[in-house]
Every structure is written in structure tokens, then in C-alpha cells.
Design an enzyme around this catalytic site. Structure first.
Site, PDB file in Angstrom:
ATOM      1  N   HIS A  57       1.844   2.810 -13.365  1.00  0.00           N
ATOM      2  CA  HIS A  57       2.178   2.227 -12.054  1.00  0.00           C
ATOM      3  C   HIS A  57       2.874   0.884 -12.239  1.00  0.00           C
ATOM      4  O   HIS A  57       2.251  -0.112 -12.615  1.00  0.00           O
ATOM      5  CB  HIS A  57       0.912   2.033 -11.217  1.00  0.00           C
ATOM      6  CG  HIS A  57       1.208   1.621  -9.801  1.00  0.00           C
ATOM      7  ND1 HIS A  57       0.960   2.444  -8.722  1.00  0.00           N
ATOM      8  CD2 HIS A  57       1.756   0.492  -9.286  1.00  0.00           C
ATOM      9  CE1 HIS A  57       1.332   1.831  -7.604  1.00  0.00           C
ATOM     10  NE2 HIS A  57       1.819   0.638  -7.922  1.00  0.00           N
ATOM     11  N   HIS A  59       6.605  -1.644 -10.918  1.00  0.00           N
ATOM     12  CA  HIS A  59       7.740  -1.853  -9.999  1.00  0.00           C
ATOM     13  C   HIS A  59       8.871  -2.517 -10.784  1.00  0.00           C
ATOM     14  O   HIS A  59       8.984  -3.745 -10.820  1.00  0.00           O
ATOM     15  CB  HIS A  59       7.324  -2.729  -8.813  1.00  0.00           C
ATOM     16  CG  HIS A  59       6.323  -2.059  -7.928  1.00  0.00           C
ATOM     17  ND1 HIS A  59       6.670  -1.393  -6.778  1.00  0.00           N
ATOM     18  CD2 HIS A  59       4.984  -1.915  -8.051  1.00  0.00           C
ATOM     19  CE1 HIS A  59       5.577  -0.877  -6.214  1.00  0.00           C
ATOM     20  NE2 HIS A  59       4.541  -1.182  -6.967  1.00  0.00           N
ATOM     21  N   GLN A 152       9.041   1.335   0.534  1.00  0.00           N
ATOM     22  CA  GLN A 152       8.288   0.074   0.623  1.00  0.00           C
ATOM     23  C   GLN A 152       8.042  -0.385   2.070  1.00  0.00           C
ATOM     24  O   GLN A 152       6.982  -0.904   2.396  1.00  0.00           O
ATOM     25  CB  GLN A 152       9.045  -1.019  -0.141  1.00  0.00           C
ATOM     26  CG  GLN A 152       8.517  -2.428   0.013  1.00  0.00           C
ATOM     27  CD  GLN A 152       7.257  -2.686  -0.791  1.00  0.00           C
ATOM     28  OE1 GLN A 152       7.313  -2.857  -2.000  1.00  0.00           O
ATOM     29  NE2 GLN A 152       6.120  -2.708  -0.125  1.00  0.00           N
ATOM     30  N   HIS A 210       1.096   4.809  -3.036  1.00  0.00           N
ATOM     31  CA  HIS A 210       0.318   3.605  -2.758  1.00  0.00           C
ATOM     32  C   HIS A 210      -0.594   3.968  -1.584  1.00  0.00           C
ATOM     33  O   HIS A 210      -0.092   4.415  -0.541  1.00  0.00           O
ATOM     34  CB  HIS A 210       1.224   2.457  -2.329  1.00  0.00           C
ATOM     35  CG  HIS A 210       1.975   1.811  -3.446  1.00  0.00           C
ATOM     36  ND1 HIS A 210       2.915   2.472  -4.184  1.00  0.00           N
ATOM     37  CD2 HIS A 210       1.919   0.545  -3.931  1.00  0.00           C
ATOM     38  CE1 HIS A 210       3.408   1.640  -5.097  1.00  0.00           C
ATOM     39  NE2 HIS A 210       2.824   0.460  -4.972  1.00  0.00           N
ATOM     40  N   GLU A 213      -4.083   0.056   0.094  1.00  0.00           N
ATOM     41  CA  GLU A 213      -4.076  -1.200  -0.672  1.00  0.00           C
ATOM     42  C   GLU A 213      -4.399  -2.335   0.309  1.00  0.00           C
ATOM     43  O   GLU A 213      -3.528  -3.099   0.742  1.00  0.00           O
ATOM     44  CB  GLU A 213      -2.720  -1.419  -1.351  1.00  0.00           C
ATOM     45  CG  GLU A 213      -2.740  -2.595  -2.326  1.00  0.00           C
ATOM     46  CD  GLU A 213      -1.386  -2.867  -2.968  1.00  0.00           C
ATOM     47  OE1 GLU A 213      -0.415  -2.166  -2.659  1.00  0.00           O
ATOM     48  OE2 GLU A 213      -1.311  -3.812  -3.786  1.00  0.00           O
ATOM     49  N   ASP A 309       1.514  -2.725 -12.601  1.00  0.00           N
ATOM     50  CA  ASP A 309       1.993  -2.924 -11.233  1.00  0.00           C
ATOM     51  C   ASP A 309       3.131  -3.946 -11.163  1.00  0.00           C
ATOM     52  O   ASP A 309       4.215  -3.631 -10.719  1.00  0.00           O
ATOM     53  CB  ASP A 309       0.838  -3.330 -10.301  1.00  0.00           C
ATOM     54  CG  ASP A 309       1.140  -3.059  -8.822  1.00  0.00           C
ATOM     55  OD1 ASP A 309       2.205  -2.493  -8.523  1.00  0.00           O
ATOM     56  OD2 ASP A 309       0.297  -3.406  -7.976  1.00  0.00           O
TER      57      ASP A 309
HETATM   58 FE   FE2 Z   1       2.375  -0.966  -6.607  1.00  0.00          FE
END
Ligand code: FE2
Length: 430
Positions: A57, A59, A152, A210, A213, A309
Site C-alpha cells: 500500500h 502512493h 481520491q 481505502h 480510514e 502508505d
Molecule cells: Fe493510502
């Protein structure tokens, strides 16, 4: 004739004094005392030979952008998303590719050879998608990069969100992502999960979302994700990432939910460095840690991996591509301090992560790819304790990176459990 023979290696499963023979990029033998002619012989001297690290995971479109155009003052997920929104109009494909390639070099040097990265698909230009597809092509000879189509700004909340995600998948993105807790309402969140699972089913793609969160214990989209997984027969192909609301859920509900997750064979990714810093921000004292229920999920038979992440981006100022640092934080934040728990944290950044990423031929067994790391530690627990130096990193038998061993080794005779390594260049003054 072997291409490479590694002798006197310790392996993560506890076997010691093992030899590993490699021919044409594959492991052909793992046995004690293997004697065979080889073009190259490396004596591991009892140190740990582990399969390469995997980050399930990340970005990569945001990495190494810390401070652009400003830093995250509140430290929250939501300010990070807003800050990323400010940065997006300033991005260029060249800068994204350059930063990502730089990060991939960091990763390789730390034995991290497989990364699943979520890529923002919200903007109709799909600029981050095009950039990460280019990065994937450029790094293919030394790093496995998987791309997740990640809306996103919310696949329903942002105009054209679903269409843009579909266009990203058409371009060759590998996995369907989502962010149901960021949709406008709980109902929209549940609808987004359903739509995205339908998309994955139609295209026969995996899902990695996701999910929840947040510290809000009523954020229960993972329940919908399980339900959609079972309804559509996607068992084993769906991963829930973050799942931080589970930390704050009522225990009775969590016990029902964990059983449902096990039934749907869901993969779970916790992101310890990020969860412990982004969550709990609305608390006074006591402040919640925000990690999902890792030991309980493992005990229920679920596959649980740890992700990095973020590294130096709108959400996180630190990080270096070191999955042992990730395991170290995960171990602390989840109280997984037993010998078994610490080994499970090592597995969360190696074998469990590889399983969630559906990597083939992964491991230190005959028939697997010769993609492994020689660590300056004797076992997985010591590797986490020392965030051990990656002495040598191979991919398919090719040496990709090497690092020097710490120069001074402070061994305490007769007390192997307390052996430590002095930092490189340090001197102990008597
Ligand atoms: Fe993430």
C-alpha cells in the site's frame, strides 16, 4: 553449474546453515551443505537471507512532494487530501516520474522490490495515471509495480469520478480502488463499494479499497465490502486497506465483523506509520492509536500485511522506503511483542504482503524467483530490532544493490541474544 551459490544462510522460518543455489534467475535448490560448482559463491556467515520486502500500500504519485506547496499543519487525513488538491494543478508528468524513480531507487537499496501503489484517478487529465504507467514501464526490469485506480476525491463525490476511474482501468491500471468513507453520505459510500466491486467483477480485476480510514466507529463500509465480495464471488481477490475505524468499534460488533471478513477471505492492510499519526487527531486524552485490530484479524485466519502508505508527502513528513521501519512501528502500536507476534510483523512486510499482491514464485524455495535480501541480522526479530542493513539485494539472481555492514561489531561473548551492531563509523571509547 550454478550461477550463484549462497552458503551458511539463516532463513526466516528458522532453518540455519542453509545453502541456496540459483540458475537462470530461479532458485534450484535450498538444502544444507549443498556442494555444486558455481560462477559465484557468497558466504552468508549465518546471516538472514529473506525474500525481498513487499509494500502492499503506497502512493507513489504523491511521494517526495513534502512541502509542495505547503506543509500539513493539522496533521489530519482531511487536510492532507485538501493539500493534495492544492498541489494537483501544479503537477507535471516529468516531475511525477522523476520523484517516483528516485523513490524506487531508495526502495531497491532497502530490499523493497514489489510495491502496490494507489494512483489518483480523480482528475479527467489522468496525469498521475499516465506518469505512473510510465514509471511502471521504466522500473519493470528491477521492481514489480502494481497500480490501483484510486478515486481520491470520491468516485461519486467528484464529477465524472466513475468515468475517470474506468478510463484509468482501460489504460492498463491493475486493481480497482475506492474511498467510501470520503463520499458525501454513508449511503453514497455503500453505493460506491457496490459500483466498484461490480466494475472489478466485470473486468476480472482485484479490488483494494481505502476503507473506513477514520476514528468514527460507525464507519462500517468494510461490512458492505465483505457483503459485495460474497455476493459477487470475489473471495480472496479483495483487500481492505486501513480499516482504522475498527480500532474504535464496539467489541460485540467487531467480533461479528471479523467473522464476516474471514468468510469473505478479505486481505487486510494496516499502515502503521500513517495510521498512528493521522488518527486520534480529534481526541484529547486518551488518544487512540487508530490501527485496525491486527492480532485479532490474524488469529481469525485473515491475511494481514503492513504498508508504508506515504513517504514525504502531504500526509507524512518522514519515511525512506524501509519496510523494517514499518514493521517496527506496527509491532509497537499493536502490542505484538511476543516472539510469535514479532515474527508475524516481519511476515506482514514479506510473505503476507506478497500473498495479498498475488505475487507468483515468491519465497526461498526451489522454483521461486531468486529475489532476496541478505540482511545484517540473524533472524527476523533481530532484523526488525536493528532495522538491519541490506548487505546485498538480488532480483532474479541479479545483484541490484549492496550496503556496507556496520563497521564495528559489538559482540558480547556468550550472550548472543544481546549482540548488537554499532552504527557505521561509530567508535566505542573505553
Ligand atoms: Fe493510502
Amino acid at each position: 553449474m550454478l550461477d550463484l551459490l549462497i552458503t551458511h544462510a539463516s532463513l526466516p522460518d528458522g532453518r540455519s546453515d542453509m545453502s541456496v543455489g540459483v540458475t537462470e534467475g530461479r532458485i534450484v535448490a535450498v538444502e544444507a551443505g549443498l556442494k555444486a560448482p558455481s560462477a559465484e559463491v557468497v558466504n552468508a556467515q549465518g546471516l538472514l537471507l529473506a525474500p525481498h520486502f513487499c509494500d502492499p500500500h503506497f502512493h507513489m504519485d504523491a511521494t517526495l512532494s513534502y512541502g509542495l506547496p505547503r506543509v500539513n499543519r493539522s496533521g489530519t487525513l482531511l487536510e492532507g487530501i485538501a493539500l493534495w488538491g492544492e498541489l494537483k494543478p501544479l503537477l507535471t508528468e516529468e516531475a511525477l516520474v522523476e520523484r517516483a524513480l528516485c523513490y524506487c531507487d531508495w526502495a531497491v537499496a532497502r530490499g523493497l522490490l514489489a510495491i502496490r501503489t494507489h494512483v489518483d484517478t480523480s482528475d479527467p487529465s489522468l496525469l498521475p495515471v499516465r506518469a505512473m504507467l510510465e514509471v511502471k514501464r521504466k522500473v519493470a526490469s528491477y521492481l514489480d509495480l502494481q497500480l490501483v485506480a484510486f478515486p481520491q476525491d470520491g468516485v461519486l463525490r467528484s464529477a465524472g469520478g466513475l468515468n475517470n476511474l474506468r478510463r484509468a482501468l482501460d489504460l492498463g491500471v491493475d486493481v480497482v480502488g475506492g474511498i467510501p468513507h470520503f463520499e458525501r453520505t454513508m449511503a453514497d459510500g455503500a453505493l460506491s463499494v457496490s459500483l466498484l466491486c461490480e466494475e472489478a467483477e466485470r473486468r476480472a480485476l482485484p479490488v483494494d479499497m481505502h476503507c473506513d480510514e477514520t476514528d468514527d466507529p460507525m464507519s462500517r463500509h468494510v461490512e458492505t465490502l465483505c457483503s459485495e465480495t460474497l455476493r459477487r464471488g470475489l473471495q480472496g481477490r479483495v483487500t481492505g486497506s486501513h480499516l482504522t475505524s475498527m480500532h474504535s468499534m464496539d467489541n460485540a460488533y467487531a467480533s461479528k465483523l471479523i467473522a464476516l471478513m474471514a468468510e469473505s477471505r478479505m486481505g487486510v492492510v494496516a499502515n502503521p506509520l500513517i495510521n498512528i499519526t493521522l488518527q486520534g487527531r480529534h481526541d484529547h486524552y486518551p488518544k487512540r492509536r487508530g490501527l485496525t485490530r491486527v492480532p485479532e484479524l490474524i488469529a481469525a485466519g485473515l491475511r494481514v500485511a503492513f504498508g508504508h502508505d506515504c513517504v514525504m508527502d502531504p500526509w507524512y513528513a518522514l519515511g525512506s522506503g524501509d519496510m523494517l521501519e514499518v514493521a517496527h512501528m506496527g509491532l509497537h502500536a499493536t502490542h505484538m511483542t511476543s516472539q510469535e507476534g514479532m515474527r508475524q510483523c516481519f511476515e506482514a512486510v514479506t510473505t503476507q504482503a506478497a500473498s495479498l499482491m498475488h505475487l507468483s514464485n515468491y519465497g526461498i524455495e526451489a522454483g521461486c524467483n531468486a529475489s532476496f535480501v541478505l540482511l545484517h541480522a540473524r533472524d527476523p526479530v533481530e532484523a526488525i530490532r536493528l532495522r538491519a542493513a541490506r548487505l546485498k539485494v538480488w532480483r532474479c539472481g541479479r545483484l541490484l544493490a549492496r550496503s556496507p555492514a556496520p563497521e564495528a561489531c559489538l559482540a558480547l561473548p556468550g550472550r548472543p541474544s544481546t549482540t548488537g551492531f554499532m552504527p557505521a563509523g561509530a567508535q566505542r571509547i573505553p
